[in-house]
Scaffold this active site. Structure first.
Site, mmCIF file in Angstrom:
data_model
loop_
_atom_site.group_PDB
_atom_site.id
_atom_site.type_symbol
_atom_site.label_atom_id
_atom_site.label_comp_id
_atom_site.label_asym_id
_atom_site.label_seq_id
_atom_site.Cartn_x
_atom_site.Cartn_y
_atom_site.Cartn_z
ATOM 1 N N LYS A 197 41.111 11.881 84.655
ATOM 2 C CA LYS A 197 40.164 12.746 83.957
ATOM 3 C C LYS A 197 39.602 13.884 84.786
ATOM 4 O O LYS A 197 39.209 13.690 85.936
ATOM 5 C CB LYS A 197 38.996 11.898 83.444
ATOM 6 C CG LYS A 197 39.401 10.901 82.368
ATOM 7 C CD LYS A 197 38.189 10.155 81.855
ATOM 8 C CE LYS A 197 38.542 9.336 80.616
ATOM 9 N NZ LYS A 197 37.364 8.592 80.132
ATOM 10 N N GLY A 354 39.660 4.773 95.586
ATOM 11 C CA GLY A 354 40.336 3.503 95.275
ATOM 12 C C GLY A 354 41.783 3.626 94.842
ATOM 13 O O GLY A 354 42.681 3.019 95.430
ATOM 14 N N GLY A 377 33.032 6.016 96.361
ATOM 15 C CA GLY A 377 31.991 6.954 95.934
ATOM 16 C C GLY A 377 31.549 7.911 97.010
ATOM 17 O O GLY A 377 31.355 9.101 96.770
#
Length: 396
Positions: A197, A354, A377
């Site tokens: 995305k 990841g 993150g």
């Protein structure tokens, strides 16, 4: 790396050293199933212990709401002990009497793991009273958890404000690699950004186009860009409502003199499943009833040519649906090419996130990259150009 205080400047002998580590490891039936994060903190633990420091490990585990036996770090203490090759004591709280008694019992060179910091609401709130309760247990603070550095929590940021704070060796290696990747890189710099995305990576793309010389866009997000340029993408996954955002990023890249490299061909199939019948089409000839699931061979050639031109590569996200063969071929080919250039000493390659780590492991090349960050993150926020609280607190 001179911008951060490291263990080189710390005198740990005889001192109580609070070491923030990332032990948020996957567990099944009370056993650790992937010890990568444990292995990464061993050098810092060993160095402090060998120099006569008393090592007090702080870590979180899961997302507990208050005390929850299922989220206890006790089984992790046993795993750390196995990998370290020496006993790791455990205290069933991270503040208060249980913690202070366990710390008082420590001799030089010994190691103690305190219970999950997130059992206390003050951890995530960075509550000064909780910071103070933790600080009473130590003389020095060392942060070796880059993966939690994007959070301003008590054990990741608060402690560095009240105790002398230093970067551990894993944190230092990460900061070193990231500096080489984007802060002060050898140019030209190429970034590869993939994944499903655009919506989750808008900030990242907008920051990168101002910092890199070329940006390769792959994965499902490339479909959104291809659609935005007016081409038909058949049944491919795309966020068509973000066409204007994609065009804005393309314009910003143009203004910043950053080349955007989109796929020129795609491997297409009628359905998304392993071994599905597939065919490669030019990006301007995608059939109405098929979906793009990987970049084609001509796109891989263009990506490899960009890697050849680069002195530095920053990679986040796969180029196709790498978890389902044969739609892993584009990612594997480009990853192996980057690994080869790195081995030849022609490329500094920094990768993270990841899916990216999984894709590089799948291609068998994670060990060959200059640096692979396991910090999801925090790595993404760094790519977005954001200041990371846990890192800022360690600046010299």
């Amino acid at each position: 790396m001179t911008a951060f205080r490291t263990l080189d400047q710390a005198d740990v002998k005889g001192k109580r050293v609070l070491v923030r580590v990332d032990l948020n490891v996957p567990m099944e039936n009370g056993k650790v199933t992937d010890a990568t994060r444990i292995e990464r903190v061993l050098p810092t633990i060993r160095e402090i212990a060998d120099k006569g420091g008393k090592v007090i490990l702080l870590a979180h585990f899961g997302r507990p709401k208050g005390r929850d036996p299922k989220e206890s770090l006790k089984p992790v203490a046993e795993a750390v002990s196995q990998h370290l090759g020496k006993n790791v004591a455990f205290a069933d709280d991270c503040i208060g009497e249980a913690a202070s008694n366990a710390v008082a019992a420590l001799k030089e060179g010994e190691v103690l793991l305190l219970e999950n910091t997130r059992f206390h609401a003050g951890e995530e709130k960075n509550d000064p009273a909780f910071v103070s309760a933790l600080a009473k247990l130590g003389d020095i603070y060392v942060n070796d958890a880059f993966s939690a550095a994007h959070r301003a929590h008590a054990s990741t940021e608060g402690l560095a404000r009240v105790l002398p704070g230093y970067a551990g060796r894993t944190m230092q290696a990460e900061l070193d690699a990231l500096t080489k990747g984007l802060e002060a890189p050898k140019r030209p710099v190429v970034a590869i950004v993939g994944g499903a995305k655009v919506s989750t990576k808008i900030d990242l793309l907008e920051n990168l186009v101002t910092k890199v010389d070329a940006l390769v866009i792959g994965g499902g997000m490339a479909n959104t860009f291809v659609h935005a340029t007016g081409l038909n993408i058949g049944k491919s996954l795309a966020e068509k409502d973000l066409a204007a955002t994609a065009m804005r990023i393309i314009e910003k890249a143009r203004a910043s003199n950053c080349a955007i490299i989109l796929p020129v061909d795609g491997v297409c199939a009628y359905e998304f499943k392993a071994g599905a019948h597939n065919q490669t089409y030019g990006i301007d000839a995608i059939p109405e009833d098929q979906m793009i699931l990987d970049v084609g061979s001509q796109s891989v050639e263009r990506i490899n040519a960009a890697i050849n031109d680069a002195a530095t590569l920053v990679w986040n996200g796969p180029l196709g649906a790498f978890e389902i063969p044969p739609f892993d071929q584009g990612t594997v080919a480009a990853a192996r090419h980057a690994a080869q250039r790195t081995k030849e000493g022609k490329l500094v390659s920094v990768a993270g996130g990841g899916d990216t780590v999984a894709a590089l492991n799948h291609a068998g090349v994670a060990e060959s990259f200059t640096y692979v960050s396991t910090a999801g993150g925090a790595f993404l926020e760094w790519l977005e150009g954001k200041a990371l609280p846990g890192v800022e607190a360690l600046r010299a």
